[in-house]
Design a protein around this motif. Sequence first.
Motif, PDB file in Angstrom:
ATOM      1  N   PRO A  10       0.891  -1.345  -0.126  1.00 45.68           N
ATOM      2  CA  PRO A  10       0.096  -0.105  -0.080  1.00 45.68           C
ATOM      3  C   PRO A  10       0.887   1.280   0.027  1.00 45.68           C
ATOM      4  N   GLY A  11       0.496   2.367  -0.837  1.00 51.41           N
ATOM      5  CA  GLY A  11       1.265   3.582  -0.632  1.00 51.41           C
ATOM      6  C   GLY A  11       2.416   3.584  -1.485  1.00 51.41           C
ATOM      7  N   MET A  12       2.732   2.676  -2.338  1.00 49.29           N
ATOM      8  CA  MET A  12       4.086   2.528  -2.853  1.00 49.29           C
ATOM      9  C   MET A  12       4.057   3.087  -4.155  1.00 49.29           C
ATOM     10  N   THR A  13       4.995   4.011  -4.500  1.00 47.68           N
ATOM     11  CA  THR A  13       5.039   4.873  -5.691  1.00 47.68           C
ATOM     12  C   THR A  13       6.096   4.263  -6.586  1.00 47.68           C
ATOM     13  N   PRO A  14       5.966   4.614  -7.905  1.00 54.25           N
ATOM     14  CA  PRO A  14       6.897   4.126  -8.887  1.00 54.25           C
ATOM     15  C   PRO A  14       8.292   4.320  -8.604  1.00 54.25           C
ATOM     16  N   ASN A  15       8.763   5.434  -8.070  1.00 53.82           N
ATOM     17  CA  ASN A  15      10.009   6.039  -7.787  1.00 53.82           C
ATOM     18  C   ASN A  15      10.403   5.153  -6.546  1.00 53.82           C
ATOM     19  N   VAL A  16       9.683   4.856  -5.502  1.00 50.38           N
ATOM     20  CA  VAL A  16      10.135   4.302  -4.324  1.00 50.38           C
ATOM     21  C   VAL A  16      10.291   2.927  -4.954  1.00 50.38           C
ATOM     22  N   ARG A  17       9.356   2.251  -5.540  1.00 45.42           N
ATOM     23  CA  ARG A  17       9.705   0.844  -5.957  1.00 45.42           C
ATOM     24  C   ARG A  17      10.783   0.741  -6.520  1.00 45.42           C
ATOM     25  N   ALA A  18      11.181   1.463  -7.546  1.00 43.90           N
ATOM     26  CA  ALA A  18      12.414   1.301  -8.448  1.00 43.90           C
ATOM     27  C   ALA A  18      13.492   1.509  -7.524  1.00 43.90           C
ATOM     28  N   ALA A  19      13.629   2.358  -6.549  1.00 46.83           N
ATOM     29  CA  ALA A  19      14.863   2.457  -5.713  1.00 46.83           C
ATOM     30  C   ALA A  19      15.014   0.935  -4.815  1.00 46.83           C
ATOM     31  N   MET A  20      13.816   0.706  -4.338  1.00 45.95           N
ATOM     32  CA  MET A  20      13.961  -0.431  -3.348  1.00 45.95           C
ATOM     33  C   MET A  20      14.175  -1.869  -4.138  1.00 45.95           C
ATOM     34  N   CYS A  21      13.603  -1.939  -5.348  1.00 45.38           N
ATOM     35  CA  CYS A  21      14.055  -3.336  -6.002  1.00 45.38           C
ATOM     36  C   CYS A  21      15.231  -3.394  -6.631  1.00 45.38           C
ATOM     37  N   SER A  22      15.736  -2.085  -7.113  1.00 45.01           N
ATOM     38  CA  SER A  22      17.320  -2.040  -7.419  1.00 45.01           C
ATOM     39  C   SER A  22      18.107  -2.226  -6.423  1.00 45.01           C
ATOM     40  N   ALA A  23      17.818  -1.816  -5.084  1.00 46.24           N
ATOM     41  CA  ALA A  23      18.811  -2.019  -4.192  1.00 46.24           C
ATOM     42  C   ALA A  23      18.694  -3.526  -3.776  1.00 46.24           C
ATOM     43  N   ALA A  24      17.493  -4.257  -3.653  1.00 47.02           N
ATOM     44  CA  ALA A  24      17.337  -5.604  -3.527  1.00 47.02           C
ATOM     45  C   ALA A  24      18.225  -6.484  -4.500  1.00 47.02           C
ATOM     46  N   VAL A  25      18.067  -5.985  -5.900  1.00 45.01           N
ATOM     47  CA  VAL A  25      18.892  -6.581  -6.718  1.00 45.01           C
ATOM     48  C   VAL A  25      20.410  -6.511  -6.336  1.00 45.01           C
ATOM     49  N   ARG A  26      20.981  -5.535  -6.075  1.00 44.79           N
ATOM     50  CA  ARG A  26      22.211  -5.213  -5.885  1.00 44.79           C
ATOM     51  C   ARG A  26      22.808  -6.084  -4.701  1.00 44.79           C
ATOM     52  N   ALA A  27      21.938  -6.326  -3.529  1.00 45.07           N
ATOM     53  CA  ALA A  27      22.073  -7.088  -2.443  1.00 45.07           C
ATOM     54  C   ALA A  27      22.433  -8.558  -3.007  1.00 45.07           C
ATOM     55  N   ALA A  28      21.375  -9.113  -3.979  1.00 39.59           N
ATOM     56  CA  ALA A  28      21.416 -10.271  -4.250  1.00 39.59           C
ATOM     57  C   ALA A  28      23.063 -10.577  -5.082  1.00 39.59           C
ATOM     58  N   GLN A  29      23.208  -9.390  -6.003  1.00 37.67           N
ATOM     59  CA  GLN A  29      24.297  -9.682  -6.807  1.00 37.67           C
ATOM     60  C   GLN A  29      25.608  -9.735  -5.973  1.00 37.67           C
ATOM     61  N   ALA A  30      25.490  -9.028  -4.785  1.00 34.47           N
ATOM     62  CA  ALA A  30      26.865  -8.810  -4.027  1.00 34.47           C
ATOM     63  C   ALA A  30      27.241 -10.317  -3.514  1.00 34.47           C
ATOM     64  N   VAL A  31      26.451 -11.412  -3.476  1.00 36.16           N
ATOM     65  CA  VAL A  31      26.852 -12.653  -3.096  1.00 36.16           C
ATOM     66  C   VAL A  31      26.716 -13.876  -4.218  1.00 36.16           C
ATOM     67  N   ASP A  32      26.567 -13.170  -5.519  1.00 41.75           N
ATOM     68  CA  ASP A  32      26.410 -13.967  -6.549  1.00 41.75           C
ATOM     69  C   ASP A  32      25.507 -15.127  -6.296  1.00 41.75           C
ATOM     70  N   TYR A  33      24.286 -14.593  -5.967  1.00 39.15           N
ATOM     71  CA  TYR A  33      22.983 -15.181  -5.737  1.00 39.15           C
ATOM     72  C   TYR A  33      22.330 -15.914  -6.705  1.00 39.15           C
ATOM     73  N   VAL A  34      22.250 -17.431  -6.738  1.00 39.05           N
ATOM     74  CA  VAL A  34      21.264 -18.422  -7.437  1.00 39.05           C
ATOM     75  C   VAL A  34      20.114 -18.749  -6.749  1.00 39.05           C
ATOM     76  N   GLY A  35      18.784 -18.698  -7.224  1.00 38.09           N
ATOM     77  CA  GLY A  35      17.637 -19.345  -6.969  1.00 38.09           C
ATOM     78  C   GLY A  35      16.670 -18.015  -6.090  1.00 38.09           C
ATOM     79  N   ALA A  36      15.789 -18.615  -5.491  1.00 31.32           N
ATOM     80  CA  ALA A  36      14.783 -17.622  -4.847  1.00 31.32           C
ATOM     81  C   ALA A  36      15.420 -17.040  -3.626  1.00 31.32           C
ATOM     82  N   GLY A  37      15.189 -15.752  -3.320  1.00 31.51           N
ATOM     83  CA  GLY A  37      15.517 -15.171  -2.113  1.00 31.51           C
ATOM     84  C   GLY A  37      14.829 -13.959  -1.964  1.00 31.51           C
ATOM     85  N   THR A  38      14.667 -13.510  -0.585  1.00 30.66           N
ATOM     86  CA  THR A  38      13.847 -12.550  -0.369  1.00 30.66           C
ATOM     87  C   THR A  38      14.949 -11.287   0.446  1.00 30.66           C
TER      88      THR A  38
END
Length: 661
Positions: A245-273
């Motif tokens: 609720p209340g999510m905006t396109p800009n905040v979504r983009a920032a948060m999802c990009s941060a999550a992807v960077r987090a996974a890339q930092a550990v060469d992540y394979v598979g499902a994660g949260t």
Amino acid sequence: MMKKLLIANRGEIACRVMRTAHKLGVATVAVYSEADADAPHVRLADEAVLLGPAPARDSYLKADLILAAAKKTGADAIHPGYGFLSENADFARACAKAGVTFVGPSPEAIEAMGLKDRAKSLMEKAGVPVTPGYHGTEQDPDHLKTQADLIGYPVLIKAVAGGGGKGMRKVEASDAFLEALESCKREAASSFGDDRVLIEKFISSPRHIEVQVFGDSRGRVVHFFERDCSLQRRHQKVIEEAPAPGMTPNVRAAMCSAAVRAAQAVDYVGAGTVEFIVDGSGPLREDGFYFMEMNTRLQVEHPVTEAVTGTDLVELQLRVASGGSVPQQDQISLSGWAMEARLYAEDPATGFLPSIGPLDYLDLPDTDLANGVRTDSGVRQGGEVSLHYDPMIAKLITFAETREDAIDRLVDVLDTQVRVYPVKTNAGFLRRALTHADFRAGEVDTRFIDARLEELAPKSPPAFSYIAAALRLTDGAGAFATSTDPWSVRDGFRTNSDAVIELGFQAEEARLSVSLKRDKAQLTAQIGDQGYALTDLCLTGSQVHACLDGRTVSARVELRGRGVLVACQGETHLIELYNPAALADALEAGGAIKAPMPGKVLSVPVKAGDAVKKGQTLAVLEAMKMEHALAAPRDGVVESVGASEGSQVGDGAVLVTLADE
């Protein structure tokens, strides 16, 4: 694709993985404990292997037995589900050594994200925002208290190896820190075998928003948007939804990009949260979220993401584990709204203590994706809720075009399609949360439940439960009688006055009378000082429908012994005709503090002769992976103590007795 998949888990997640595996033509192997010999996941699998006794430490947590089962059955892959060994790096390594595919990330990624202090450091280096706090290695209590004092209260103490809300304590003031630390460390050691902690600043008006990420062996990482999991109790999720609720396109983009960077930092394979704590004191901001932790597995709440993205995440797990790729980011879209409610075997009226025992009645909605309803469950009618495992009965998921419609659909499911007895559940509590004006307005944060607990967890059945029981026992106070013989109609008829029937009922500790009054076509009900006007009555078989003071209500009723089993507004109660002797027995037992379930006594901080105050902790019991503090129901003096620290006690065992007033 693998040929045969062993699911190293139980309950609803084991069943859920098997359904997708069978859809893909992959044979399945179940493992089970002695307590689960007849469980649904065992029946659903193509093969099943007994691991050992009921306690998880002797069965589902025995990596060597699980690998032996894989070898015995020829399974070439293992899906760990969630919980148990799902985030155990040593187990992932053992699978690789045995030549079995582990459906999950690498051991290195699990280790990197499994320890919260190490994960925080990695995230800072990856440019992911983190919460201010102490993540150091020094664990001396006085040092930790000093760090907490420097951070400023309130703070959160969190187990380094923790998860699921275990090993976590909020501390409001300095003088409460050491006691909370001791309890946190004890629970962390019991749950994870590691009592180390970290300390974080507690964010005011916090929201819990997480991002589903997925990586493949080719180095691509994508996200499947966000979920809001802010409705929590004791740091455990209760209701989840996607999107937030209340999510905006800009905040979504920032948060999802941060999550992807987090996974890339550990060469992540598979499902994660990737989980974020979000400042919910105002509109969501691009600089108002902080990394909390990464769960290196599938999450309990993954169905809401599946609903809004149209993706079978388990299928993607199996394909990626077999060398497949994740889709391109622009191929993943977001549509509609999904809600998930966790139906637990617990009693909100007693502080949400777990409820164990047989499932004599278990009605749940059928999965009907065309109409936006899904049920994930791992129990069946005739089975039981065991003290050895998590008390979740089912996940109830709904999907619709809008948030309001998804909520309404889930409320309707709880109203009309859920009945559990004699085990108590939180279904009525879930319904009250979903219908609360603040929740419907999207005003949610992790304090939502605690701030409204009295509203959400009333201690007596809904009023219409008693009215429905009375209507069932009196055939609707004659409103539906078809006989032409006036003497056979149970309508309370009398000369020179209105027709009145009065019945005395009790349900659990609640006791009241219901008066049904019929004057011509008008039927009213009186409960204490409250009167209700009933119109549009319909009593057909086991269903009672009515318009109660202008609100449409319904209940499912079934005669049972001296009363009626009533399912109404998510709650199921046995409404019995009043028995004065039973009430007297209950009053006589008022001074006995009894174990609400079998468990281990962690402490009894009182002794005979001690004066105690209402609400003071008299004993701490460990059961179903959680600590439960049992409090004094009134001021008084301890007459006797019936249990000692470290002892195992059964359901109903008297732990402490207060002297008569």
